[in-house]
Design a protein around this motif. Structure first.
Motif, PDB file in Angstrom:
ATOM      1  N   SER A 183      79.685  36.939  61.509  1.00 39.19           N
ATOM      2  CA  SER A 183      78.391  37.020  60.836  1.00 39.19           C
ATOM      3  C   SER A 183      78.550  37.749  59.507  1.00 39.19           C
ATOM      4  O   SER A 183      79.188  38.800  59.440  1.00 39.19           O
ATOM      5  N   LEU A 184      77.977  37.183  58.459  1.00 36.88           N
ATOM      6  CA  LEU A 184      78.024  37.780  57.118  1.00 36.88           C
ATOM      7  C   LEU A 184      76.607  38.100  56.667  1.00 36.88           C
ATOM      8  O   LEU A 184      75.692  37.283  56.814  1.00 36.88           O
ATOM      9  N   VAL A 185      76.415  39.288  56.114  1.00 39.56           N
ATOM     10  CA  VAL A 185      75.111  39.724  55.642  1.00 39.56           C
ATOM     11  C   VAL A 185      75.235  40.229  54.207  1.00 39.56           C
ATOM     12  O   VAL A 185      76.204  40.933  53.882  1.00 39.56           O
ATOM     13  N   VAL A 186      74.279  39.870  53.373  1.00 39.56           N
ATOM     14  CA  VAL A 186      74.208  40.396  52.013  1.00 39.56           C
ATOM     15  C   VAL A 186      73.202  41.536  52.014  1.00 39.56           C
ATOM     16  O   VAL A 186      72.010  41.335  52.264  1.00 39.56           O
ATOM     17  N   ASP A 187      73.691  42.743  51.763  1.00 39.63           N
ATOM     18  CA  ASP A 187      72.828  43.923  51.856  1.00 39.63           C
ATOM     19  C   ASP A 187      73.469  45.056  51.075  1.00 39.63           C
ATOM     20  O   ASP A 187      74.671  45.280  51.174  1.00 39.63           O
ATOM     21  N   ASP A 196      71.493  47.635  62.227  1.00 39.71           N
ATOM     22  CA  ASP A 196      70.542  46.587  62.573  1.00 39.71           C
ATOM     23  C   ASP A 196      71.219  45.504  63.423  1.00 39.71           C
ATOM     24  O   ASP A 196      70.674  45.050  64.431  1.00 39.71           O
ATOM     25  N   ALA A 197      72.426  45.113  63.011  1.00 42.31           N
ATOM     26  CA  ALA A 197      73.156  44.086  63.758  1.00 42.31           C
ATOM     27  C   ALA A 197      73.569  44.592  65.136  1.00 42.31           C
ATOM     28  O   ALA A 197      73.610  43.825  66.106  1.00 42.31           O
ATOM     29  N   ALA A 198      73.879  45.886  65.236  1.00 39.90           N
ATOM     30  CA  ALA A 198      74.350  46.453  66.506  1.00 39.90           C
ATOM     31  C   ALA A 198      73.287  46.388  67.594  1.00 39.90           C
ATOM     32  O   ALA A 198      73.615  46.414  68.787  1.00 39.90           O
ATOM     33  N   ARG A 199      72.032  46.286  67.200  1.00 36.62           N
ATOM     34  CA  ARG A 199      70.963  46.231  68.198  1.00 36.62           C
ATOM     35  C   ARG A 199      71.069  44.997  69.085  1.00 36.62           C
ATOM     36  O   ARG A 199      70.543  44.983  70.198  1.00 36.62           O
ATOM     37  N   GLY A 200      71.730  43.970  68.609  1.00 34.35           N
ATOM     38  CA  GLY A 200      71.889  42.762  69.400  1.00 34.35           C
ATOM     39  C   GLY A 200      73.183  42.714  70.188  1.00 34.35           C
ATOM     40  O   GLY A 200      73.529  41.663  70.742  1.00 34.35           O
ATOM     41  N   HIS A 201      73.902  43.840  70.231  1.00 30.22           N
ATOM     42  CA  HIS A 201      75.188  43.894  70.936  1.00 30.22           C
ATOM     43  C   HIS A 201      75.250  45.157  71.786  1.00 30.22           C
ATOM     44  O   HIS A 201      74.365  46.012  71.716  1.00 30.22           O
ATOM     45  N   ASP A 202      76.320  45.275  72.578  1.00 30.19           N
ATOM     46  CA  ASP A 202      76.402  46.363  73.554  1.00 30.19           C
ATOM     47  C   ASP A 202      77.454  47.413  73.229  1.00 30.19           C
ATOM     48  O   ASP A 202      77.436  48.498  73.786  1.00 30.19           O
ATOM     49  N   LEU A 203      78.394  47.080  72.357  1.00 22.76           N
ATOM     50  CA  LEU A 203      79.455  48.005  71.948  1.00 22.76           C
ATOM     51  C   LEU A 203      79.754  47.764  70.489  1.00 22.76           C
ATOM     52  O   LEU A 203      79.934  46.616  70.069  1.00 22.76           O
ATOM     53  N   LEU A 204      79.790  48.828  69.697  1.00 24.16           N
ATOM     54  CA  LEU A 204      80.094  48.724  68.276  1.00 24.16           C
ATOM     55  C   LEU A 204      81.517  49.204  68.035  1.00 24.16           C
ATOM     56  O   LEU A 204      81.897  50.289  68.482  1.00 24.16           O
ATOM     57  N   VAL A 205      82.310  48.397  67.349  1.00 18.13           N
ATOM     58  CA  VAL A 205      83.688  48.752  67.014  1.00 18.13           C
ATOM     59  C   VAL A 205      83.795  48.890  65.500  1.00 18.13           C
ATOM     60  O   VAL A 205      83.385  48.001  64.753  1.00 18.13           O
ATOM     61  N   VAL A 206      84.339  50.016  65.053  1.00 16.09           N
ATOM     62  CA  VAL A 206      84.536  50.251  63.623  1.00 16.09           C
ATOM     63  C   VAL A 206      85.944  50.797  63.410  1.00 16.09           C
ATOM     64  O   VAL A 206      86.560  51.347  64.324  1.00 16.09           O
TER      65      VAL A 206
END
Length: 276
Positions: A183-187, A196-206
């Protein structure tokens, strides 16, 4: 050819603060070598020796119970460390280097664990991140979405190419392409977009944003993201970081778990409790 990496994960747990590892996380990380770091951060006026004497037995019992939970879930490589410290973030970093951990999991509740959002910012370490994800995905039905934020439309093509490279890197490890999305976002605000994107997932990896462990990996965007999301956050360390490069001052007391040597004397030597 370099030896394969174990992709070991450090999981810090405030064992005396009521923090625990969600069952969903234990199950998801059962295929990954794990170092459980039971810790308690102390006020400056509280000595580590005092805390060790007062709370050591209770903390050890809590940590051993958590250790058993990982073993019962099928984790074949789990070790434990117990520390009392005046600087938890510094301790996390030092233990990550000492125990050769490739990533650190910052805990948050995880009622379900089905999808992973991987926020990437550049090509550095993409292969390393892919290899770590492959280890995590083994034996699970987890899906992965690579996520990238660009400042404006002129960067869209470059961002798309970066995402394609990340997807290909993970697919090359043997992960089914059908489990991988992008997924690509212009922001103009990457951190807000990631949250915002993490709200639709269960684990965030950075990944780490600094080229040196001495720059404190948890004092950058990863720490902000961990505070802003309700998901667990997995921080994958840069593979260019080596233990010999660190110059960290420690002031924590470790209690021996799993037959480890008690390092309290050495570790307290530079701490505030040994001032003359």
């Amino acid at each position: 050819m370099a030896a394969p990496r174990d992709h070991r994960v450090l999981i810090p747990v405030d064992v005396l603060g009521g923090e625990s590892v969600p069952a969903t996380v234990i199950e998801a990380f059962a295929s990954v070598p794990v170092v459980l770091l039971g810790y308690r951060e102390l006020p400056d006026q509280t000595g580590t020796d005092q805390a060790r004497d007062q709370y050591g037995a209770r903390a050890r019992a809590e940590l051993e119970e958590l250790h058993t939970a990982f073993e019962d879930a099928g984790c074949l490589d789990v070790t434990s460390r117990l520390v009392f410290t005046h600087d938890r973030l510094q301790t996390f970093e030092r233990i990550a280097v000492e125990a050769s951990c490739d990533a650190v999991l910052l805990l948050n509740p995880a009622p379900v664990l089905e999808s992973i959002l991987v926020a990437i910012r550049g090509e550095v370490n993409l292969e390393h991140i892919a290899q770590h994800l492959e280890t995590l995905l083994a034996g699970t039905d987890l899906t992965v979405t690579f996520f990238h934020v660009v400042d404006d439309e002129t960067d869209r093509e470059r961002g798309t190419e970066l995402l394609d490279t990340a997807v290909a890197a993970l697919a090359d490890t043997g992960v089914d392409r059908g489990r991988i999305d992008s997924s690509l976002v212009v922001d103009g605000s990457p951190t807000a977009a990631i949250l915002d994107a993490a709200r639709g997932h269960d684990l965030l990896v950075v990944g780490e944003s600094r080229p040196s462990i001495r720059r404190f990996i948890f004092r950058d965007r990863a720490k902000t993201l961990a505070k802003g999301t309700v998901d667990p956050v997995l921080v994958i360390r840069g593979e260019y970081l080596e233990a010999d490069d660190t110059e960290l001052t420690v002031d924590d007391t470790e209690l021996p778990i799993d037959g480890e040597t008690d390092k309290s004397t050495a570790d307290d030597a530079d701490g505030p409790d040994n001032e003359s």
